[in-house]
Enzyme design. Structure first.
Site, PDB file in Angstrom:
ATOM      1  N   GLU A 294      25.629  63.197  32.455  1.00 20.32           N
ATOM      2  CA  GLU A 294      25.770  61.752  31.747  1.00 20.32           C
ATOM      3  C   GLU A 294      27.170  61.177  31.766  1.00 20.32           C
ATOM      4  O   GLU A 294      28.001  61.930  31.759  1.00 20.32           O
ATOM      5  CB  GLU A 294      25.269  62.205  30.327  1.00 20.32           C
TER       6      GLU A 294
ATOM      7  N   CYS B  54      32.968  57.115  29.338  1.00 18.99           N
ATOM      8  CA  CYS B  54      33.137  58.566  28.900  1.00 18.99           C
ATOM      9  C   CYS B  54      32.628  59.468  30.242  1.00 18.99           C
ATOM     10  O   CYS B  54      31.422  59.241  30.482  1.00 18.99           O
ATOM     11  CB  CYS B  54      32.399  58.895  27.640  1.00 18.99           C
TER      12      CYS B  54
ATOM     13  N   CYS C  58      28.888  73.212  30.768  1.00 19.47           N
ATOM     14  CA  CYS C  58      30.043  73.621  30.372  1.00 19.47           C
ATOM     15  C   CYS C  58      29.931  75.024  30.403  1.00 19.47           C
ATOM     16  O   CYS C  58      29.040  75.665  29.573  1.00 19.47           O
ATOM     17  CB  CYS C  58      30.705  72.835  28.954  1.00 19.47           C
TER      18      CYS C  58
ATOM     19  N   CYS D  37      31.766  76.014  22.660  1.00 21.10           N
ATOM     20  CA  CYS D  37      32.099  75.677  21.259  1.00 21.10           C
ATOM     21  C   CYS D  37      30.945  75.513  20.472  1.00 21.10           C
ATOM     22  O   CYS D  37      30.037  74.827  20.734  1.00 21.10           O
ATOM     23  CB  CYS D  37      32.828  74.279  21.505  1.00 21.10           C
TER      24      CYS D  37
ATOM     25  N   CYS E 155      29.093  71.991  19.715  1.00 22.24           N
ATOM     26  CA  CYS E 155      28.943  71.022  20.826  1.00 22.24           C
ATOM     27  C   CYS E 155      27.654  71.134  21.632  1.00 22.24           C
ATOM     28  O   CYS E 155      27.073  72.490  22.144  1.00 22.24           O
ATOM     29  CB  CYS E 155      30.286  71.141  22.007  1.00 22.24           C
TER      30      CYS E 155
ATOM     31  N   GLY F 237      31.467  68.791  30.197  1.00 24.80           N
ATOM     32  CA  GLY F 237      32.234  69.896  30.806  1.00 24.80           C
ATOM     33  C   GLY F 237      33.785  69.926  30.420  1.00 24.80           C
ATOM     34  O   GLY F 237      34.182  69.086  29.581  1.00 24.80           O
ATOM     35  N   GLU F 238      34.501  70.954  30.900  1.00 22.04           N
ATOM     36  CA  GLU F 238      35.937  71.002  30.836  1.00 22.04           C
ATOM     37  C   GLU F 238      36.897  70.530  32.039  1.00 22.04           C
ATOM     38  O   GLU F 238      36.547  71.402  32.740  1.00 22.04           O
ATOM     39  CB  GLU F 238      36.276  72.677  30.293  1.00 22.04           C
TER      40      GLU F 238
ATOM     41  N   SER G 115      40.741  65.192  28.037  1.00 22.07           N
ATOM     42  CA  SER G 115      40.536  65.834  26.906  1.00 22.07           C
ATOM     43  C   SER G 115      40.197  67.268  27.420  1.00 22.07           C
ATOM     44  O   SER G 115      39.176  67.613  28.191  1.00 22.07           O
ATOM     45  CB  SER G 115      39.318  65.338  25.915  1.00 22.07           C
TER      46      SER G 115
ATOM     47  N   SER H 215      41.516  69.430  21.785  1.00 16.77           N
ATOM     48  CA  SER H 215      40.331  69.601  20.948  1.00 16.77           C
ATOM     49  C   SER H 215      40.966  70.680  20.140  1.00 16.77           C
ATOM     50  O   SER H 215      40.617  71.779  20.473  1.00 16.77           O
ATOM     51  CB  SER H 215      39.235  69.878  21.584  1.00 16.77           C
ATOM     52  N   LEU H 216      41.551  70.417  18.937  1.00 16.69           N
ATOM     53  CA  LEU H 216      42.324  71.467  18.027  1.00 16.69           C
ATOM     54  C   LEU H 216      41.098  71.961  17.240  1.00 16.69           C
ATOM     55  O   LEU H 216      40.802  73.068  17.095  1.00 16.69           O
ATOM     56  CB  LEU H 216      43.402  70.901  17.432  1.00 16.69           C
ATOM     57  N   HIS H 217      40.729  71.004  16.285  1.00 16.14           N
ATOM     58  CA  HIS H 217      39.572  71.378  15.414  1.00 16.14           C
ATOM     59  C   HIS H 217      39.598  72.639  14.440  1.00 16.14           C
ATOM     60  O   HIS H 217      38.848  72.590  13.774  1.00 16.14           O
ATOM     61  CB  HIS H 217      38.109  71.840  16.218  1.00 16.14           C
TER      62      HIS H 217
ATOM     63  N   CYS I 279      30.203  61.664  20.873  1.00 14.71           N
ATOM     64  CA  CYS I 279      30.880  63.081  21.206  1.00 14.71           C
ATOM     65  C   CYS I 279      30.110  64.245  21.109  1.00 14.71           C
ATOM     66  O   CYS I 279      29.494  64.423  19.712  1.00 14.71           O
ATOM     67  CB  CYS I 279      31.914  62.926  20.518  1.00 14.71           C
TER      68      CYS I 279
END
Ligand code: SAH
Ligand code: SF4
Length: 372
Positions: free
Chosen positions: A92, A105, A112, A116, A119, A167-168, A199, A221-223, A341
């Protein structure tokens, strides 16, 4: 020769091709201009290329975009496209219109490998990396939708890119890098690096290279502010814990006060949203030119977190702001069509690692498979 997609080839690839057919190198620039400045979809349109050369191009290549399998528009104007690639796999892309800009985006993988906990994409196992052609193709589809050919000089509907889709991106570095080099090329799509943000969930070994070679803005992406919490939320933390991640941020090339690193922090009720967490965050990022983007958690079917309350988010933001960091709360966009997101997911099915490798003999091994 087979019919490869010419979209996504680098200038160097094209130069090699023209050399192989004994055609002068200046044709690279001409073809490039037709593809990426004018957005043509047929070699016939390349009128300054002699017919015999056009014929050779036609014999060797196609000019193809991903097809739009489903297009949805949110009641806030956000558009989401489910894109289908030549092999039937899907990913997407989302367009978020704002007053003074439009942000696309972009996805870097189908699914992925990382998982996480909050997600949606993470629940879909990686099917494969996207190619440079498929990454550039997302931009081209958006440009087609808005009729932004030739590349507009002034205000654009697609003025910014965030590599924040599925994805990363740093687990598909080579294809992402190749695609972004095409997108920033000022003779074509011509998007400034300053308008591109990549990101990462924290692939520490690739961050330096990303900054040096691509020079794009970095979002991390700390979170969470404690390793025990981040180990659960972002399992990659077990490999690259917070201290290493922040060291890599400190060393990120070209980060300065005018170009800050964005720390993304998803607000999860009762998990990472206390005033003590906010204070610890401020302590951790000391010395890093940074801003903090607080992301209200976007729910998806089956997710087992709740979004922090508006008051909690506001308190958290105040603490960070008072410590001298900009701390905007990201307005969720396109939630009604699962375009916000972390809500992206396609139905592409998981294939085994062995099948994946067999199906992509010419691609480098997806690093993600080794790191997952
Ligand atoms: N893989 C990359 C980029 C894609 S995700 C990364 O993880 O950084 C883009 C951002 O959305 C990341 O910060 C991610 O952590 C966040 N995100 C994922 N799921 C979310 C959710 N359900 N609600 C809010 N943000 C989410
Ligand atoms: Fe992958 Fe990013 Fe989702 Fe984590 S947040 S599962 S890294 S897409």
């Amino acid at each position: 020769m087979g019919q490869d997609n010419i979209i996504g080839l680098s200038r160097e690839d094209l130069a090699n091709y023209f050399q192989s057919i004994d055609t002068p190198n200046f044709r690279v620039q001409q073809v490039w201009n037709w593809l990426y400045h004018h957005g043509v979809t047929s070699f016939d349109r390349m009128v300054n290329i002699p017919a015999p050369v056009r014929q050779k191009l036609e014999d060797s290549f196609i000019i193809a975009r991903p097809t739009v399998a489903v297009a949805q528009t949110s009641n806030d104007g956000t558009q989401k496209w489910l894109l289908r690639f030549a092999d039937g796999e899907e990913a997407e892309a989302v367009h978020i219109p704002e007053v003074d800009r439009g942000t696309l985006c972009v996805s870097s993988q189908v699914g992925c490998t990382l998982t996480c906990k909050f997600c949606h994409t993470g629940t879909q196992k990686l099917v494969r990396n996207l190619t440079s052609s498929e990454i550039v193709g997302q931009m081209m589809v958006a440009r087609d939708v808005f009729g932004e050919w030739p590349s507009p000089v002034g205000m654009r509907h697609v003025s910014n890119i965030v590599m924040m889709g599925m994805g990363e991106p740093l687990y598909n570095y080579d294809n992402v890098a190749k695609a972004l080099m095409i997108i920033v090329d000022n003779q074509g799509i011509s998007l400034s690096r300053r308008r591109i943000t990549l990101s990462t969930s924290g692939v520490v070994p690739m961050m330096q290279r990303c900054g040096e070679e691509l020079g794009v803005n970095l979002a991390v992406s700390l979170h969470a502010v404690r390793n025990d919490v981040r180990d659960i939320l972002v399992p990659l933390n077990k490999k690259y814990p917070i201290e290493e991640l922040l060291d890599a941020c400190r060393a990120y090339p070209r980060a300065n006060n005018a170009r800050r690193i964005t720390f993304e922090y998803v607000m999860l009720k009762g998990v990472n949203d206390s005033p003590a967490d906010a204070k610890e965050l401020v302590r951790l990022i000391k010395g890093i030119p940074a801003k903090i983007n607080l992301i209200p958690f976007n729910p998806w079917p089956g997710s087992d977190f709740e979004c922090s309350t508006p008051q909690t988010i506001s308190n958290f933001s105040d603490i960070v702001f008072r410590a001298g960091y900009s701390s905007p709360v990201r307005t969720p966009r396109g939630r009604d069509i699962l375009a916000a997101c972390g809500q992206l997911k396609s139905e592409s099915i998981k294939v085994s690692k062995s099948k994946l490798l067999k199906s992509q003999p010419t691609e480098p091994l997806p690093q993600s498979l080794d790191a997952a």
